[in-house]
Scaffold this active site. Structure first.
Site, PDB file in Angstrom:
ATOM      1  N   HIS A 139      12.825  -2.583   2.101  1.00 50.48           N
ATOM      2  CA  HIS A 139      12.231  -1.294   2.451  1.00 50.48           C
ATOM      3  C   HIS A 139      13.127  -0.185   1.947  1.00 50.48           C
ATOM      4  O   HIS A 139      14.363  -0.276   2.053  1.00 50.48           O
ATOM      5  CB  HIS A 139      12.068  -1.160   3.972  1.00 50.48           C
TER       6      HIS A 139
ATOM      7  N   ALA B  95       3.119  -0.693   4.794  1.00 55.20           N
ATOM      8  CA  ALA B  95       2.609  -0.736   6.175  1.00 55.20           C
ATOM      9  C   ALA B  95       2.142  -2.130   6.585  1.00 55.20           C
ATOM     10  O   ALA B  95       2.149  -2.468   7.781  1.00 55.20           O
ATOM     11  CB  ALA B  95       1.477   0.270   6.330  1.00 55.20           C
TER      12      ALA B  95
ATOM     13  N   TYR C 108      11.190   8.832   1.275  1.00 57.12           N
ATOM     14  CA  TYR C 108      11.169   7.781   0.251  1.00 57.12           C
ATOM     15  C   TYR C 108      11.858   8.169  -1.059  1.00 57.12           C
ATOM     16  O   TYR C 108      11.949   7.341  -1.963  1.00 57.12           O
ATOM     17  CB  TYR C 108       9.720   7.342  -0.021  1.00 57.12           C
TER      18      TYR C 108
ATOM     19  N   PRO D 239       0.786  -1.219   0.000  1.00 56.12           N
ATOM     20  CA  PRO D 239       0.000   0.000   0.000  1.00 56.12           C
ATOM     21  C   PRO D 239       0.829   1.285   0.000  1.00 56.12           C
ATOM     22  O   PRO D 239       1.884   1.353   0.637  1.00 56.12           O
ATOM     23  CB  PRO D 239      -0.819  -0.094   1.291  1.00 56.12           C
TER      24      PRO D 239
ATOM     25  N   GLU E  83      12.622  -9.527   1.802  1.00 57.23           N
ATOM     26  CA  GLU E  83      11.842  -8.346   2.191  1.00 57.23           C
ATOM     27  C   GLU E  83      12.708  -7.101   1.989  1.00 57.23           C
ATOM     28  O   GLU E  83      13.872  -7.093   2.385  1.00 57.23           O
ATOM     29  CB  GLU E  83      11.456  -8.485   3.667  1.00 57.23           C
TER      30      GLU E  83
HETATM   31  C1  DQA Z   1       8.273   1.137   3.781  1.00 53.67           C
HETATM   32  C2  DQA Z   1       8.335   1.342   5.301  1.00 53.67           C
HETATM   33  C3  DQA Z   1       6.979   1.125   5.935  1.00 53.67           C
HETATM   34  O1  DQA Z   1       7.059   1.346   7.347  1.00 53.67           O
HETATM   35  C4  DQA Z   1       5.962   2.087   5.372  1.00 53.67           C
HETATM   36  O2  DQA Z   1       4.686   1.848   5.907  1.00 53.67           O
HETATM   37  C5  DQA Z   1       5.934   2.061   3.879  1.00 53.67           C
HETATM   38  C6  DQA Z   1       7.192   2.011   3.159  1.00 53.67           C
HETATM   39  C7  DQA Z   1       9.604   1.458   3.095  1.00 53.67           C
HETATM   40  O3  DQA Z   1       9.781   1.040   1.950  1.00 53.67           O
HETATM   41  O4  DQA Z   1      10.458   2.138   3.666  1.00 53.67           O
HETATM   42  O5  DQA Z   1       4.899   2.177   3.271  1.00 53.67           O
HETATM   43  O6  DQA Z   1       7.976  -0.231   3.535  1.00 53.67           O
END
Ligand code: DQA
Length: 158
Positions: A107, A84, A30, A17, A105
């Site tokens: 981020h 999230a 980001y 999301p 995974e």
């Molecule tokens: C995220 C980190 C998550 O905490 C956040 O809700 C996101 C983006 C990241 O790529 O840094 O939507 O996954």
């Protein structure tokens, strides 16, 4: 293990999301790249690694669960930024452990430098590993790591 199998490895990239808002969404956290930019970067990396990538984004937990289930028999690895849902979704974790497809995974941000609620991941314990905090490079490094793991496993498979 034939060479054909190695060169036809297929990776499903799942974006959770709000990642469709990249470029617009909190650029100080980001960055400025859009999701299309990140997908293009992944396609270039996949070409260099001689694997296929299919990128998919959804804002809906159940749709992501469906995509994980549909990956069975279709993809050799899953690269996931569950957004999230990382911090909330037992359903996504159960789907990933159910299909047993090797998962990495990723981020964009370093979730451990941020709010405490972002420090816990439901996915991390069932993933091969997690890459967090390198911006778009998290995806590139994650794809490299996933492909390397899957290829090594294929090679040692009797
Ligand atoms: C995220 C980190 C998550 O905490 C956040 O809700 C996101 C983006 C990241 O790529 O840094 O939507 O996954």
């Amino acid at each position: 293990m034939s060479l054909k199998n190695l060169s036809s490895l297929s990776v499903l990239v799942l974006h959770g999301p709000n990642l469709n808002l990249l470029g617009l969404r909190e650029p100080q956290v980001y960055g400025n790249l859009t999701l299309d930019d990140i997908n293009r970067l992944l396609e270039a990396e996949a070409k260099a690694l001689e694997v296929k990538v299919s990128c998919f984004q959804s804002n809906h937990e159940g749709v992501l669960v469906d995509a994980i289930q549909a990956a069975l028999g279709q993809h050799d690895g899953i690269l996931i930024n569950a957004g999230a849902y990382t911090h909330t979704s037992v359903a996504i974790r159960d789907a990933l452990s159910g299909v047993k497809i090797p998962t990495v995974e990723v981020h964009l941000s370093n979730i451990y430098q941020r709010e405490v609620f972002r420090h816990h991941s439901y996915i991390a314990p069932i993933a091969i590993g997690q890459i967090s905090g390198f911006g778009p490079d998290s995806y590139r490094l994650g794809l490299q790591a996933l492909v390397s793991q899957v290829k090594n496993k294929e090679i040692i498979k009797p």
